[in-house]
Design an enzyme around this catalytic site. Structure first.
Site, PDB file in Angstrom:
ATOM      1  N   HIS A 129      38.152  27.571  43.158  1.00 54.17           N
ATOM      2  CA  HIS A 129      38.564  28.915  42.789  1.00 54.17           C
ATOM      3  C   HIS A 129      39.832  29.019  41.951  1.00 54.17           C
ATOM      4  CE1 HIS A 129      35.697  29.734  46.035  1.00 54.17           C
ATOM      5  NE2 HIS A 129      35.550  30.933  45.508  1.00 54.17           N
ATOM      6  N   HIS A 135      38.651  33.402  52.544  1.00 51.52           N
ATOM      7  CA  HIS A 135      38.003  33.172  51.245  1.00 51.52           C
ATOM      8  C   HIS A 135      38.948  33.561  50.099  1.00 51.52           C
ATOM      9  CE1 HIS A 135      33.996  32.597  49.140  1.00 51.52           C
ATOM     10  NE2 HIS A 135      34.818  32.914  48.162  1.00 51.52           N
ATOM     11  N   HIS A 190      37.853  39.690  43.085  1.00 56.66           N
ATOM     12  CA  HIS A 190      38.271  38.423  42.474  1.00 56.66           C
ATOM     13  C   HIS A 190      39.395  38.703  41.473  1.00 56.66           C
ATOM     14  CE1 HIS A 190      34.499  37.041  44.187  1.00 56.66           C
ATOM     15  NE2 HIS A 190      34.815  35.800  43.877  1.00 56.66           N
TER      16      HIS A 190
END
Length: 602
Positions: free
Chosen positions: A275, A381, A460
């Site tokens: 990520h 996450h 995101h």
């Protein structure tokens, strides 16, 4: 025979005469004369053209300088006839010396490219059009995939934006799953099991591929080395154009020509890099990782964590700081209000896509990459990092919790999320939504009424945006608000879901947040991306560029990746590219705006 004998004797007499006179010469046998008479054929005043000089960037080349010293160099890769996009850039003396020739970037694949190279040599201006042949784009073949390239469904760019280039990462399926950072049963896993290397490529505003990265040159698809597996997700460019990215157990820096700068393993004790690999101004990097053999708080159990640690490494790869979000968030690691509202298909893409699957939270869920609460599971996450240098803090997107700012003292400064389910101390740090005049908005639980304001859900790239105020009091961030679990529930009809790019202005003194811009909500289901995607500000053009990376993923239709550039002042869409692929659950992860004029300035 007599004639041949005479020629040999004459040659011997001539040679003896020259040697006696002190002369030297080299004589080639008649059978090899062609070797000594051959001339080197080149297309211009310089040396030969070498395609893919560093093995991992097949749509690049170098024109060797052959000891010559060209000045004032400019390269233009000519667009295809009929409206193709030219790619033009200057080449500095440093770039010439580094490559021992002129770097060529932005070639079409499977094509005889026409490349105009202009320079000055010994005071004379020279312009040569080179013809450079390239191989086809190398796609990842796997079961169910029948197209090599993405299908271009739409390509639009207004005047002044025709030359934009966008890099993409696309993730597909794994070849095998023999390795995992897990217990022996392999039922729980982390990023080490994501064995599919991303396809990283660049498209112009016609949707044509102009660069791609052959990641299989350093990737073990057979699963024999876990250190050489994983997906490439995050990517950022350094000021000189170099690309930095991570791949489960390693992080890399390469030039876009394909030259490796470094490939470093994670420090011992850390796993599952994915990520985000974020370069800092001081040469350090911030990495989103997980921790091995972690003592689960309140128990005697030990497990690997999942996407909940940040480390800062110096320019030698050594750890200088760690943010343990399990410890920092404390009991809030068990906050489940958003998690139970998620569609499991938007978390675990390997399950049946044909029906809704709610996420369950229960003690029997095993440790590993399973969405639930508590350390050792996918409770946070973390999918992006932004560094706020004004107060030496980091802003984190916790997909399953919200957006959190944390100082180097490991204290939470503020939280951008609905004020639901937090412990009392954290609830005091949740930002209050206000309008442009500072008036409190009507927001209760996870719902706001009579306003365009909305929190982000499963977002995101919560990155600082230079478009707005960023000073001792204010912070401006841009966020891709995916929208799964919006208002902590699923809509009655899936097609009612929507995503957006959004900008927030945060008053860190008064602990309030104002929504200052958004795009995408009005496009509804046909712009909705359950996972991935990004948005970022470009100061040069005054636009936000963004990727909605998996439109129609949760439907039988082809999955689309939609790239847009938008003027936030007028709302005008400057660029729209719609790319689609034939294989689910392949998704685009991120896009990146690349400016060729900056690549070879150093």
């Amino acid at each position: 025979m007599a004639a041949i004998h005479f020629k040999r004797m004459a040659s011997s007499i001539a040679l003896a005469t020259m040697l006696a006179a002190g002369a030297t010469m080299v004589v080639a046998p008649d059978a090899h004369a062609a070797v000594f008479e051959r001339k080197k054929e080149t297309q211009g005043e310089l040396g030969k053209v070498i395609v893919n000089p560093y093995k991992v960037a097949p749509l690049t080349a170098v024109i060797e300088r052959e000891g010559k010293d060209p000045k004032n160099i400019r390269v233009t890769v000519l667009g295809k006839p009929g409206g193709g996009v030219d790619i033009s850039y200057p080449v500095s003396e440093g770039a010439l010396l580094n490559h021992d020739g002129i770097p060529i970037f932005g070639l079409y694949d499977d094509y005889v490219n026409q490349v105009k190279v202009e320079y000055t040599l010994d005071g004379k201006k020279i312009s040569t059009v080179y013809k450079i042949r390239t191989n086809p784009f190398t796609a990842r073949p796997f079961e169910g995939r029948y197209e090599l390239k993405p299908k271009v469904e739409k390509a639009k760019a207004v005047k002044g934006f025709e030359g934009r280039l966008y890099m993409l990462t696309m993730m597909g399926n794994a070849d095998n799953k023999e390795w995992a950072w897990a217990r022996p049963d392999h039922k729980a896993h982390g990023a080490g099991e994501w064995l599919e290397p991303a396809e990283i490529y660049m498209v112009d505003t016609k949707g044509e591929i102009r660069w791609f990265f052959d990641s299989e040159q350093f990737y073990d698809k057979y699963g024999r080395s876990i250190d050489d597996q994983g997906r490439i997700m995050s990517m950022h460019q350094m000021p000189n154009g170099d690309l930095v990215f991570g791949m489960a157990q390693k992080y890399f820096r390469y030039t876009l020509m394909g030259e490796p700068s470094f490939a470093r393993k994670l420090p011992r004790g850390y796993i599952d890099l994915s990520h985000e690999v974020l370069p800092m101004d001081n040469g350090h990097m911030l990495l989103r990782v997980a921790k091995t053999n972690y003592n689960i708080p309140g128990t005697k159990e030990v497990a690997h964590t999942v996407r909940d640690h940040i480390i800062e490494v110096d320019d030698g790869g050594r750890v200088v700081e760690e943010w343990d979000m399990v410890e920092i968030m404390g009991k809030n690691q068990f906050r489940k209000d958003l998690i139970v509202g998620l569609d499991a298909r938007a978390v675990c893409l390997n399950i049946d896509m044909s029906a809704d699957h709610p996420v369950e939270v229960k003690e029997s869920i095993p440790y590993g990459d399973n969405t639930s609460t508590g350390a050792g599971r996918n409770w946070a996450h973390i999918n992006s990092i932004s560094y706020d240098k004004k107060d030496d803090s980091i802003i984190l997107s916790l997909r399953h919790q919200g957006i959190v700012k944390v100082g180097r003292d490991k204290q939470v400064k503020w939280i951008l999320a609905p004020n639901v389910g937090w412990t009392k101390d954290m609830a005091a740090k949740v930002l209050t939504p206000v309008d442009r005049n500072g008036k409190k908005l009507n927001c209760e639980n996870a719902t706001c009424k009579d306003t365009d304001f909305d929190w982000s859900f499963t977002q995101h790239t919560a990155w600082i945006s230079e478009r707005g105020e960023n000073n001792a009091r204010f912070a401006t961030i841009s966020v891709f608000d995916n929208g799964d679990g919006r208002e902590h529930e699923q809509p009655a009809v899936s097609q009612d879901k929507w995503s957006r790019a959004v900008e927030y202005k945060i008053d860190e003194k008064n602990m309030t947040v104002q929504q200052t811009w958004q795009f995408g909500k009005e496009r509804g289901w046909d712009w909705y991306s359950a996972v991935t995607s990004n948005v970022k500000w470009d100061a040069e053009k005054g636009t936000y560029w963004m990727l909605s990376g998996n439109v129609h993923l949760l439907s039988p239709e082809r999955t689309q990746g939609i790239i847009n550039e938008v003027d936030p002042k007028t709302g005008e869409v400057k660029v729209e590219l719609v790319l689609s692929n034939d294989k689910k659950p392949a998704v685009y992860y991120r896009s990146h705006l690349v400016k060729p004029e900056n690549l070879f300035r150093y």
